[in-house]
Enzyme design. Structure first.
Site, mmCIF file in Angstrom:
data_model
loop_
_atom_site.group_PDB
_atom_site.id
_atom_site.type_symbol
_atom_site.label_atom_id
_atom_site.label_comp_id
_atom_site.label_asym_id
_atom_site.label_seq_id
_atom_site.Cartn_x
_atom_site.Cartn_y
_atom_site.Cartn_z
ATOM 1 N N GLY A 251 -29.119 -42.049 -11.533
ATOM 2 C CA GLY A 251 -29.251 -41.018 -10.505
ATOM 3 C C GLY A 251 -28.349 -41.223 -9.311
ATOM 4 N NE ARG B 215 -23.727 -46.614 -12.403
ATOM 5 C CZ ARG B 215 -22.439 -46.656 -12.101
ATOM 6 N NH1 ARG B 215 -21.645 -45.649 -12.439
ATOM 7 N NH2 ARG B 215 -21.927 -47.704 -11.478
ATOM 8 N N GLY B 216 -22.781 -42.628 -16.300
ATOM 9 C CA GLY B 216 -21.439 -42.146 -16.055
ATOM 10 C C GLY B 216 -20.908 -42.725 -14.753
ATOM 11 C CB CYS C 138 -16.789 -43.845 -7.051
ATOM 12 S SG CYS C 138 -18.468 -43.959 -6.401
ATOM 13 C CG ASP D 263 -14.748 -46.797 -11.933
ATOM 14 O OD1 ASP D 263 -14.790 -47.969 -11.510
ATOM 15 O OD2 ASP D 263 -13.845 -46.376 -12.679
ATOM 16 C CG MET E 26 -25.123 -38.627 -6.969
ATOM 17 S SD MET E 26 -25.451 -36.858 -6.909
ATOM 18 C CE MET E 26 -26.328 -36.792 -5.343
#
Length: 252
Positions: free
Chosen positions: A194, A108-109, A212, A111, A182
């Site tokens: 998600g 996923r995107g 993050c 951190d 997210m």
């Protein structure tokens, strides 16, 4: 009897499931949708008439992608996004093992983040060709689902420029606190991964990471903000209804 023209999203509550198993399920559902889209494109090329995303028959079988919304709780786990920095993990592998915390490099995107008990994780697998092909708009829509849910509890959820997710007091230095992280992946405009919404989450797990990758900002939960434990199923129902509202769909 009236029939709804809204798109249908298949809802599944997976309960408590290991991160790897939920990830594999998402990959499977995404792969099935990508294969359907490929078959539709091949047929469109052959007949040259239908627009992308329309239903099309293949040897008598109607081909169409499916939308899903998966809810899940994970046993304690840290996941690092593909653009993440392992330096944001402040706990050793041995310490993680001693505390029973798993770790995964995710596709996923975003951190580093934490998933655990009493945190509502939502994985929408949507064909954005049927909504809009705009990932920024999609992320803002996911944020809006959480913001609307928080408003039902008297809390003002906010966005922080350049920092995906939902915050409280986002513009007040020293008071910013994140309540929902997210990170998504998208392939052929099919989404996966998600949001992670802290409900009654044990926030001490965030002490061992830089959440993050954002320095000097707090993490919070509904329980911490409201001073009481929440009924997780009640929150799930509110999130479901607000998801239907924001995306103009029907969960079944």
């Amino acid at each position: 009897m009236e029939t709804s023209n809204k798109q249908t999203v298949l809802f599944r509550d997976l309960g408590n499931m290991e991160y790897r198993h939920a990830w594999d399920l998402q990959e499977q559902l995404l792969k099935e949708n990508v294969e359907v889209k490929s078959a539709i494109r091949n047929r469109q090329s052959a007949i040259g008439t239908l627009a992308n995303g329309d239903e099309i028959e293949n040897e008598g079988v109607v081909l169409d992608t499916n939308h899903y919304l998966l809810f899940v709780e994970h046993p304690p786990v840290y996941t690092l996004g593909k653009s993440g920095d392992i330096g944001n993990v402040l706990i050793s592998e041995e310490e993680r093992a001693a505390r029973g915390i798993s770790f995964y490099y995710s596709n996923r995107g975003g951190d580093i983040t934490f998933h655990g008990k009493e945190q509502l994780v939502g994985y929408p697998i949507l064909d954005l060709d049927k909504f809009y092909t705009d990932l920024g708009r999609y992320l803002r829509s996911l944020e809006e689902v959480i913001i609307l849910t928080m408003a039902e509890y008297g809390l003002k959820g906010e966005r922080s420029p350049g920092e995906t997710g939902v915050w409280l007091d986002a513009a007040i230095p020293g008071k910013e606190r994140k309540i929902c992280a997210m990170g998504i992946r998208c392939s052929r405009w099919i989404t996966m991964h998600g949001f992670a919404f802290n409900i009654n989450t044990d926030l001490s797990y965030f002490n061992y990471i830089i959440p993050c990758g954002i320095q000097n900002k707090q993490v919070t939960s509904l329980e911490k903000e409201l001073g009481r434990k929440l009924d997780l199923n009640e929150v799930k129902e509110k999130v479901k209804r607000n998801f239907e509202k924001v995306f103009d769909v029907e969960l079944v």
